[in-house]
Design a protein around this motif. Structure first.
Motif, short mmCIF file in Angstrom:
data_model
loop_
_atom_site.label_atom_id
_atom_site.label_comp_id
_atom_site.label_asym_id
_atom_site.label_seq_id
_atom_site.Cartn_x
_atom_site.Cartn_y
_atom_site.Cartn_z
N GLU A 1 60.48 35.33 -0.96
CA GLU A 1 61.47 34.60 -0.15
C GLU A 1 62.36 33.74 -1.06
OE1 GLU A 1 62.08 35.12 2.96
OE2 GLU A 1 60.24 35.53 4.09
N HIS B 1 54.50 40.27 4.33
CA HIS B 1 55.90 40.00 4.65
C HIS B 1 56.77 40.00 3.39
CE1 HIS B 1 59.24 38.40 6.94
NE2 HIS B 1 59.38 37.43 6.06
N HIS C 1 66.03 41.28 5.33
CA HIS C 1 65.44 41.30 6.68
C HIS C 1 66.19 42.26 7.61
CE1 HIS C 1 63.68 37.78 4.86
NE2 HIS C 1 62.84 37.64 5.87
N ASP D 1 59.87 28.57 3.54
CA ASP D 1 60.63 29.41 4.45
C ASP D 1 60.27 29.18 5.92
OD1 ASP D 1 61.78 31.54 5.89
OD2 ASP D 1 61.87 32.77 4.12
N LYS E 1 64.85 36.00 -2.40
CA LYS E 1 65.86 36.20 -1.35
C LYS E 1 66.95 35.12 -1.40
CE LYS E 1 65.24 34.36 2.71
NZ LYS E 1 64.61 34.05 4.01
N ILE F 1 59.94 42.52 2.70
CA ILE F 1 61.34 42.10 2.50
C ILE F 1 61.80 42.47 1.09
CG2 ILE F 1 61.21 40.23 4.22
CD1 ILE F 1 61.46 38.29 1.75
ZN LIG Z 1 61.16 36.32 5.78
#
Ligand SMILES: [Zn+2]
Ligand SMILES: NC(=O)c1ccc[n+]([C@@H]2O[C@H](COP(=O)([O-])OP(=O)(O)OC[C@H]3O[C@@H](n4cnc5c(N)ncnc54)[C@H](O)[C@@H]3O)[C@@H](O)[C@H]2O)c1
Length: 455
Positions: free
Chosen positions: A198, A288, A272, A150, A201, A292
């Motif tokens: 992530e 983090h 986000h 990421d 995501k 998220i």
């Molecule tokens: Zn991020």
């Protein structure tokens, strides 16, 4: 590397400039990059005869010798600046420390600095490069999963300003990013899980093949560090390689036409919308990936309520998150925080909400008409729903490293001292570290049960 072609024309009362900047940079997959038999890195520095390395302290402890040996074998003088890592050091003070090093080293205009570390270091050192002499070159070697899939896929660099996440920064591409996933061998499981978020995501809103693989191999990917621990099955290694390759390719395809984020409907901004406000809010910030994930989990409930995904899809996504130990909710994730965060992100998104939602898994829709009342109602339902999940929706290793904190004993009490922005702030005095970390005993017991279940 960039190149500008531009024209100047006269107007009735001045001039008009029009130009296009060519940007070229590379990603190269290579395992065990410091193995002297690989020439890739050395080839970038032969012409300079030297290399300034800015490296995360933990990475240096584990790989410093291999790094120095690599440059010695290749007859390149290597100067190392070790920087203490961690989210709380993603500050202007760290950036200035790095800039001082450039000046002491006598960095030549186009000489690329070699930046090695997790997302924190590549962001902050990348930002130092973006601003030194207005722009300086760098080469990046990410060493965490977040970094690999990421942070180092984008050209965004920056730092936190107080509690304002990534508030200062720039768009600055490195010359090359070496993607060496073998660094995952030594990364803690907590950080592997953090990066996994992530991947959830990108896959949930853009790449169903990756979602299916994450769903199939979730726990095994985490416990084998994406197949890099000895004893990992060939099957999981293969799946991990596929996930990483397809995931990065998809990220690049989505982001590259929009490197400077001029288009603000960004698929990869799923998760986000509210998390930038939430992440640094707890006394000890959330990791983090967990921040998220809370945002994504709530978005999934909102998407289901709006009929964008089915109940089966909702449960499949939430179950995957929970199975791998990601956080589904947080007591500080309140309607007040959500509404404040909505207003805050709208400033970044040109006055619109642009909240990314799955519709269905693997594709994305942007929502712009969320009201306070809808969010409040959905949040109530979300909190009730995730209460029934393992650990009541709490995550495993959800908070940033304790290495950001120094423990000092004061008589019988432990004083937890927080190093934030270079200042020492006494955070709490308590008889146990766990209570000062705000982790209640129930969460710790749930974590223990989780660990014994996956070991
Ligand atoms: Zn991020
Ligand atoms: N620029 C972007 O587009 C972008 C995208 C996503 C995340 N980010 C940023 O990335 C940051 C999070 O990055 P992170 O999770 O990598 O955190 P991090 O850089 O703090 O690294 C996590 C920890 O792992 C240690 N570490 C690093 N590599 C290791 C290795 N191979 N073995 C053992 N330990 C190792 C570090 O010392 C640190 O303690 C956040 O600040 C986030 O904002 C930026």
């Amino acid at each position: 590397m960039s190149d500008m072609s531009a024209t100047v024309s006269s107007t009735t009362n001045g001039f008009h400039i029009e130009g296009y900047e060519k940007i070229t940079y590379d990603f190269r997959f290579i395992d065990n990059i410091f193995d002297p038999k690989h020439h890739d890195l050395a080839d970038c520095y032969h012409s300079w005869g030297r290399c300034l390395v800015v490296i995360d302290d933990n990475v240096y402890k584990m790989y410093g010798q291999a790094l120095e040996n690599y440059f010695t074998v290749h007859n390149i003088k290597c100067t190392v600046k070790v920087i203490q890592g961690g989210e709380l050091r993603k500050t202007m003070k760290t950036k200035l420390e790095i800039l001082d090093t450039f000046a002491e080293f006598g960095l030549v205009r186009k000489e690329p600095v070699l930046v090695i570390g997790g997302g924190v270091l590549t962001d902050v050192a990348g930002y130092a490069c973006a601003s030194y002499r207005r722009t300086s070159n760098f080469i990046r070697i990410p060493t965490t999963l977040i970094g690999l899939i990421d942070a180092s896929v984008s050209i965004k660099v920056g730092l936190n300003h107080g509690k304002l996440k990534n508030r200062l920064g720039a768009y600055h591409a490195p010359l090359i990013t070496f993607l060496d996933f073998s660094f995952l061998k030594t990364l803690s499981q907590g950080h592997i899980r953090n990066g996994f978020a992530e991947l959830v995501k990108i896959s949930t809103v853009a790449e169903k093949t990756v979602f299916d693989l994450l769903d199939k191999y979730g726990e095994e990917l985490i416990s084998t560090h994406f197949g890099y621990l000895d004893g990992a099955s060939e099957e999981v290694r293969k799946a991990a390689k596929q996930i990483n390759y397809i995931g990065i390719k998809k990220m690049l395809e989505l982001e590259v036409p929009n490197l400077h984020e001029i288009m603000l409907d960004r698929v990869i901004a799923f998760g986000h919308t509210w998390s930038p406000t939430l992440e640094l809010t707890p006394p000890i910030p959330l990791r983090h990936g967990h921040a998220i994930n809370i945002d994504m989990a709530f978005s999934v409930t909102v998407a289901w309520k709006r009929g964008l995904i089915t109940i089966e899809e909702r449960d499949r996504i939430l179950r995957l998150m929970s199975r791998v130990g990601l956080t589904l909710d947080h007591e500080l994730f309140t309607i007040d925080l959500i509404w404040k965060a909505t207003k805050s992100i709208m400033l970044t998104r040109d006055g619109h909400q642009r909240a990314a939602m799955p519709n269905p898994i693997g594709t994305c829709t942007f929502v712009n008409d969320l009201t306070y009342e809808e969010l409040e109602q959905d949040l109530k339902e979300h909190k009730a729903l995730v209460k029934n999940y393992p650990r009541a929706g709490a995550g495993v290793d959800a908070y940033i490293d304790q290495s950001d904190y120094m423990e000092i004993h004061d008589g019988d009490n432990m004083v937890l001292t927080k190093a934030l922005n270079g200042e020492l702030l006494v955070e709490a005095v308590s008889s146990t570290l766990s209570s000062s970390l705000g982790m209640n005993l129930k969460t710790i017991a749930a974590e223990k049960a989780y660990r014994s279940a996956i070991m």
